[in-house]
Design an enzyme around this catalytic site. Structure first.
Site, PDB file in Angstrom:
ATOM      1  N   LYS A   6     -13.371  -4.549   0.703  1.00  0.00           N
ATOM      2  CA  LYS A   6     -14.207  -3.391   0.357  1.00  0.00           C
ATOM      3  C   LYS A   6     -15.711  -3.686   0.404  1.00  0.00           C
ATOM      4  O   LYS A   6     -16.501  -2.796   0.688  1.00  0.00           O
ATOM      5  CB  LYS A   6     -13.836  -2.853  -1.032  1.00  0.00           C
ATOM      6  CG  LYS A   6     -12.540  -2.057  -1.040  1.00  0.00           C
ATOM      7  CD  LYS A   6     -12.313  -1.423  -2.404  1.00  0.00           C
ATOM      8  CE  LYS A   6     -11.124  -0.494  -2.382  1.00  0.00           C
ATOM      9  NZ  LYS A   6     -10.980   0.291  -3.611  1.00  0.00           N
ATOM     10  N   THR A  61      -9.000  -1.677   1.693  1.00  0.00           N
ATOM     11  CA  THR A  61      -8.611  -2.119   0.353  1.00  0.00           C
ATOM     12  C   THR A  61      -8.846  -3.610   0.215  1.00  0.00           C
ATOM     13  O   THR A  61      -9.418  -4.259   1.117  1.00  0.00           O
ATOM     14  CB  THR A  61      -7.172  -1.646   0.015  1.00  0.00           C
ATOM     15  OG1 THR A  61      -6.925  -1.924  -1.368  1.00  0.00           O
ATOM     16  CG2 THR A  61      -6.114  -2.315   0.863  1.00  0.00           C
ATOM     17  N   GLY A  99      -3.366   6.901 -13.402  1.00  0.00           N
ATOM     18  CA  GLY A  99      -4.060   6.537 -12.165  1.00  0.00           C
ATOM     19  C   GLY A  99      -3.497   7.152 -10.898  1.00  0.00           C
ATOM     20  O   GLY A  99      -4.137   7.079  -9.841  1.00  0.00           O
ATOM     21  N   GLY A 151     -13.352  -3.204 -18.824  1.00  0.00           N
ATOM     22  CA  GLY A 151     -13.322  -3.988 -17.588  1.00  0.00           C
ATOM     23  C   GLY A 151     -14.563  -3.753 -16.751  1.00  0.00           C
ATOM     24  O   GLY A 151     -15.176  -2.677 -16.816  1.00  0.00           O
ATOM     25  N   ASP A 198     -13.259   6.700  -3.770  1.00  0.00           N
ATOM     26  CA  ASP A 198     -12.685   6.363  -5.086  1.00  0.00           C
ATOM     27  C   ASP A 198     -13.411   7.134  -6.191  1.00  0.00           C
ATOM     28  O   ASP A 198     -12.811   7.484  -7.210  1.00  0.00           O
ATOM     29  CB  ASP A 198     -12.814   4.856  -5.369  1.00  0.00           C
ATOM     30  CG  ASP A 198     -11.783   4.032  -4.615  1.00  0.00           C
ATOM     31  OD1 ASP A 198     -10.703   4.563  -4.299  1.00  0.00           O
ATOM     32  OD2 ASP A 198     -12.061   2.848  -4.326  1.00  0.00           O
ATOM     33  N   LEU A 249      -6.396   3.635 -14.991  1.00  0.00           N
ATOM     34  CA  LEU A 249      -6.374   3.578 -13.520  1.00  0.00           C
ATOM     35  C   LEU A 249      -5.032   3.077 -12.988  1.00  0.00           C
ATOM     36  O   LEU A 249      -4.705   3.262 -11.812  1.00  0.00           O
ATOM     37  CB  LEU A 249      -7.516   2.689 -13.006  1.00  0.00           C
ATOM     38  CG  LEU A 249      -8.791   3.436 -12.596  1.00  0.00           C
ATOM     39  CD1 LEU A 249      -9.255   4.404 -13.635  1.00  0.00           C
ATOM     40  CD2 LEU A 249      -9.891   2.476 -12.216  1.00  0.00           C
ATOM     41  N   GLY A 272     -14.742  -4.957 -13.233  1.00  0.00           N
ATOM     42  CA  GLY A 272     -14.404  -5.415 -11.881  1.00  0.00           C
ATOM     43  C   GLY A 272     -14.732  -4.361 -10.843  1.00  0.00           C
ATOM     44  O   GLY A 272     -15.587  -3.489 -11.050  1.00  0.00           O
ATOM     45  N   SER A 304       0.831  -1.218   0.000  1.00  0.00           N
ATOM     46  CA  SER A 304       0.000   0.000   0.000  1.00  0.00           C
ATOM     47  C   SER A 304       0.859   1.260   0.000  1.00  0.00           C
ATOM     48  O   SER A 304       1.813   1.385   0.774  1.00  0.00           O
ATOM     49  CB  SER A 304      -0.921   0.019   1.219  1.00  0.00           C
ATOM     50  OG  SER A 304      -1.626   1.257   1.248  1.00  0.00           O
ATOM     51  N   LEU A 305       0.472   2.226  -0.857  1.00  0.00           N
ATOM     52  CA  LEU A 305       1.167   3.512  -0.916  1.00  0.00           C
ATOM     53  C   LEU A 305       0.494   4.540  -0.007  1.00  0.00           C
ATOM     54  O   LEU A 305       1.002   5.651   0.164  1.00  0.00           O
ATOM     55  CB  LEU A 305       1.171   4.029  -2.361  1.00  0.00           C
ATOM     56  CG  LEU A 305       1.877   3.130  -3.381  1.00  0.00           C
ATOM     57  CD1 LEU A 305       1.673   3.667  -4.790  1.00  0.00           C
ATOM     58  CD2 LEU A 305       3.363   3.015  -3.077  1.00  0.00           C
ATOM     59  N   SER A 306      -0.648   4.180   0.563  1.00  0.00           N
ATOM     60  CA  SER A 306      -1.414   5.159   1.353  1.00  0.00           C
ATOM     61  C   SER A 306      -0.638   5.694   2.556  1.00  0.00           C
ATOM     62  O   SER A 306      -0.690   6.905   2.818  1.00  0.00           O
ATOM     63  CB  SER A 306      -2.744   4.549   1.796  1.00  0.00           C
ATOM     64  OG  SER A 306      -3.543   4.323   0.665  1.00  0.00           O
TER      65      SER A 306
HETATM   66  P1  NAP Z   1     -10.667  -6.372 -10.585  1.00  0.00           P
HETATM   67  O1  NAP Z   1     -11.832  -6.198  -9.674  1.00  0.00           O
HETATM   68  O2  NAP Z   1      -9.924  -7.652 -10.573  1.00  0.00           O
HETATM   69  O3  NAP Z   1     -11.204  -6.086 -12.094  1.00  0.00           O
HETATM   70  C1  NAP Z   1     -10.367  -6.213 -13.202  1.00  0.00           C
HETATM   71  C2  NAP Z   1     -11.216  -6.242 -14.489  1.00  0.00           C
HETATM   72  O4  NAP Z   1     -10.302  -6.369 -15.583  1.00  0.00           O
HETATM   73  C3  NAP Z   1     -12.178  -7.425 -14.579  1.00  0.00           C
HETATM   74  O5  NAP Z   1     -13.373  -7.048 -15.218  1.00  0.00           O
HETATM   75  C4  NAP Z   1     -11.402  -8.420 -15.446  1.00  0.00           C
HETATM   76  O6  NAP Z   1     -12.224  -9.263 -16.218  1.00  0.00           O
HETATM   77  C5  NAP Z   1     -10.675  -7.491 -16.377  1.00  0.00           C
HETATM   78  N1  NAP Z   1      -9.492  -8.116 -16.928  1.00  0.00           N
HETATM   79  C6  NAP Z   1      -8.409  -8.583 -16.256  1.00  0.00           C
HETATM   80  N2  NAP Z   1      -7.503  -9.092 -17.110  1.00  0.00           N
HETATM   81  C7  NAP Z   1      -8.040  -8.961 -18.342  1.00  0.00           C
HETATM   82  C8  NAP Z   1      -7.587  -9.317 -19.651  1.00  0.00           C
HETATM   83  N3  NAP Z   1      -6.398  -9.905 -19.854  1.00  0.00           N
HETATM   84  N4  NAP Z   1      -8.404  -9.044 -20.706  1.00  0.00           N
HETATM   85  C9  NAP Z   1      -9.601  -8.449 -20.520  1.00  0.00           C
HETATM   86  N5  NAP Z   1     -10.083  -8.091 -19.306  1.00  0.00           N
HETATM   87  C10 NAP Z   1      -9.308  -8.347 -18.239  1.00  0.00           C
HETATM   88  O7  NAP Z   1      -9.561  -5.243 -10.336  1.00  0.00           O
HETATM   89  P2  NAP Z   1      -9.788  -3.730  -9.850  1.00  0.00           P
HETATM   90  O8  NAP Z   1      -9.763  -3.674  -8.374  1.00  0.00           O
HETATM   91  O9  NAP Z   1     -10.966  -3.186 -10.572  1.00  0.00           O
HETATM   92  O10 NAP Z   1      -8.431  -3.041 -10.351  1.00  0.00           O
HETATM   93  C11 NAP Z   1      -8.164  -2.921 -11.728  1.00  0.00           C
HETATM   94  C12 NAP Z   1      -6.966  -2.012 -11.979  1.00  0.00           C
HETATM   95  O11 NAP Z   1      -7.242  -0.696 -11.494  1.00  0.00           O
HETATM   96  C13 NAP Z   1      -5.675  -2.454 -11.278  1.00  0.00           C
HETATM   97  O12 NAP Z   1      -4.613  -2.205 -12.155  1.00  0.00           O
HETATM   98  C14 NAP Z   1      -5.597  -1.537 -10.073  1.00  0.00           C
HETATM   99  O13 NAP Z   1      -4.270  -1.311  -9.660  1.00  0.00           O
HETATM  100  C15 NAP Z   1      -6.194  -0.261 -10.644  1.00  0.00           C
HETATM  101  N6  NAP Z   1      -6.784   0.606  -9.615  1.00  0.00           N
HETATM  102  C16 NAP Z   1      -6.286   1.867  -9.481  1.00  0.00           C
HETATM  103  C17 NAP Z   1      -6.845   2.722  -8.556  1.00  0.00           C
HETATM  104  C18 NAP Z   1      -6.298   4.122  -8.419  1.00  0.00           C
HETATM  105  O14 NAP Z   1      -6.561   4.780  -7.410  1.00  0.00           O
HETATM  106  N7  NAP Z   1      -5.602   4.613  -9.402  1.00  0.00           N
HETATM  107  C19 NAP Z   1      -7.917   2.300  -7.741  1.00  0.00           C
HETATM  108  C20 NAP Z   1      -8.401   0.991  -7.911  1.00  0.00           C
HETATM  109  C21 NAP Z   1      -7.823   0.154  -8.863  1.00  0.00           C
HETATM  110  P3  NAP Z   1     -13.011 -10.539 -15.603  1.00  0.00           P
HETATM  111  O15 NAP Z   1     -14.047  -9.960 -14.683  1.00  0.00           O
HETATM  112  O16 NAP Z   1     -13.577 -11.198 -16.791  1.00  0.00           O
HETATM  113  O17 NAP Z   1     -11.963 -11.335 -14.873  1.00  0.00           O
END
Ligand code: NAP
Length: 292
Positions: free
Chosen positions: A74, A70, A255, A134, A110, A232, A136, A23-25
C-alpha cells in the site's frame, strides 16, 4: 458460483498483495460484475515485494484497467504511480489504482469505506471525540475518515510510545484538518467518557482469537450510552469487543461494511457507474457463511 463469461474482449481488474489467497475482494467484485453483466473480470494477482515494479509495468503492458492494493504494497506502490490523490497522500497509502490517459492514478477508498456506515448514525449533530485503538495502517484511514466527519478531537491510543509519536508527527503537515492527539493505553478511562465513537483498529479479537477483546466489559462501562463501537475486524462477526460494547448500550458496526464499501467505491471508479452494493455484501456474507 456464477462464473462470468470471459471472452477476448473482457477487461482485466484485480488485487495485488503477498500473500493474496485470503483476499475476499474477488468474491464481491465478480458478483457485482456478473450482476451488471459488465465485460470485466477481477483476479487475485500475487506479487512479491521484489517484483512490484516489474509487475506494475507488466499491468500497463497488458492493459489492466485498474487494481486494488493490499498488504504489503500500500505504501510501496506510491512512487510507481503517475499521480496519487491528495487523500491517499494524506493517508500515506494507496488501495485503489485506476488506469488513466496519463498513466496509473492511485487513491484510497478505505476512507470512504470506513465513513459510509457511519453517515446515517452521525448525520445530526457536530461530533466531539473519536477514540481510535491502534496506530497501524488502517488507523490512518480511520483518522482521515474522522477528519472528514468533522470530529473536534481524534484521540489515538497505542502501546508503543515511539510509534505513537511518529504517527502524530506524520499528520502535522496534513492537508486534512484534524485535531489529533496520541495517548498510551492507560489513558483510556479518561478518554472513553467523552467518546461518541470508539474504533478498534488492532487485530485483537480476530479469528482464530475470537474470544479476545481489546477492552474488557468493565473498561467499556466508561463509554457513554448511544456511542458507536466500530470494529474493523470482520471475522468473527460480531467480535467480542462489539458484543461487550452493545451490552453497555453502544451501537455496533462491524468491519464487513467497510470492506464492502471500499470495494464498491473502487468499482465505481473503474466502471464509472453505480454499482450493486447489496449484491457485493450478500456475496461476501454467503461466501463467509459457507467457509466457516
Ligand atoms: P497493522 O498496520 O499491523 O496495525 C495494527 C495496530 O494494532 C498497531 O498499531 C499495533 O500496535 C496494534 N496492536 C496489535 N496487537 C496489539 C495488542 N496485542 N495490543 C495492543 N495493540 C496491538 O494492521 P492494520 O492493517 O491496521 O489492520 C488492523 C486490523 O484491521 C486487522 O484486523 C485487519 O483485518 C483490519 N482491517 C479491516 C479492514 C476492513 O475493510 N474492514 C481494512 C483494513 C484492516 P504496534 O504498532 O505497537 O505493533
Amino acid at each position: 458460483m456464477f462464473i462470468p463469461m470471459i471472452t477476448g474482449t473482457t477487461q482485466l481488474l484485480g488485487v495485488i498483495g503477498h500473500p493474496i489467497h485470503h483476499s475476499l475482494s474477488p468474491v464481491m467484485h465478480n458478483a457485482a460484475i456478473a450482476h451488471l453483466q459488465a465485460d470485466y473480470v477481477y483476479l487475485p494477482l500475487p506479487v512479491k515485494p521484489d517484483d512490484l515494479e516489474p509487475a506494475i509495468a507488466g499491468f500497463a503492458a497488458i492493459g489492466l484497467q485498474g487494481f486494488n492494493v493490499t498488504i504489503p504494497h500500500k505504501q510501496a506502490v506510491m512512487p510507481l504511480l503517475s499521480d496519487v490523490s491528495e487523500l491517499a497522500q494524506a493517508v500515506g497509502a494507496v488501495n485503489t489504482v485506476i488506469k488513466t490517459e496519463q498513466g496509473w492514478m492511485g487513491t484510497n477508498t478505505d476512507v470512504e469505506g470506513f465513513v459510509a456506515p457511519l453517515r446515517s448514525h452521525l448525520a445530526t449533530s457536530p461530533q466531539q471525540s473519536a477514540v481510535i485503538l491502534g496506530n497501524g495502517g488502517s488507523a490512518r484511514a480511520v483518522v482521515a475518515g474522522c477528519a472528514q466527519l468533522g470530529f473536534a478531537q481524534v484521540q489515538v491510543v497505542g502501546r508503543n510510545p515511539e510509534k505513537l509519536q511518529a504517527f502524530l508527527a506524520s499528520w502535522q503537515h496534513s492537508p486534512l484538518s484534524v485535531n489529533l492527539s496520541v495517548h498510551p493505553w492507560e489513558q483510556l478511562p479518561r478518554l472513553l467518557p467523552q467518546a461518541s465513537l470508539l474504533v478498534n483498529t488492532t487485530p485483537i479479537g480476530m479469528h482464530p482469537h475470537g474470544e479476545d477483546s481489546p477492552l474488557s466489559e468493565t473498561d467499556l462501562t466508561a463509554l457513554p450510552p448511544g456511542a458507536i463501537a466500530y470494529d474493523l475486524i470482520y471475522i468473527p462477526s460480531p467480535t467480542r469487543f462489539l458484543q461487550l460494547a452493545e451490552r453497555q448500550g453502544a451501537i455496533a458496526i462491524n468491519g464487513l461494511e467497510m470492506l464492502v464499501q471500499q470495494g464498491a467505491a473502487a468499482l465505481r471508479l473503474w466502471l464509472r457507474q453505480e454499482v450493486p452494493v447489496e449484491v457485493m455484501r450478500s456475496a461476501l456474507v454467503d461466501y463467509l457463511s459457507q467457509r466457516n
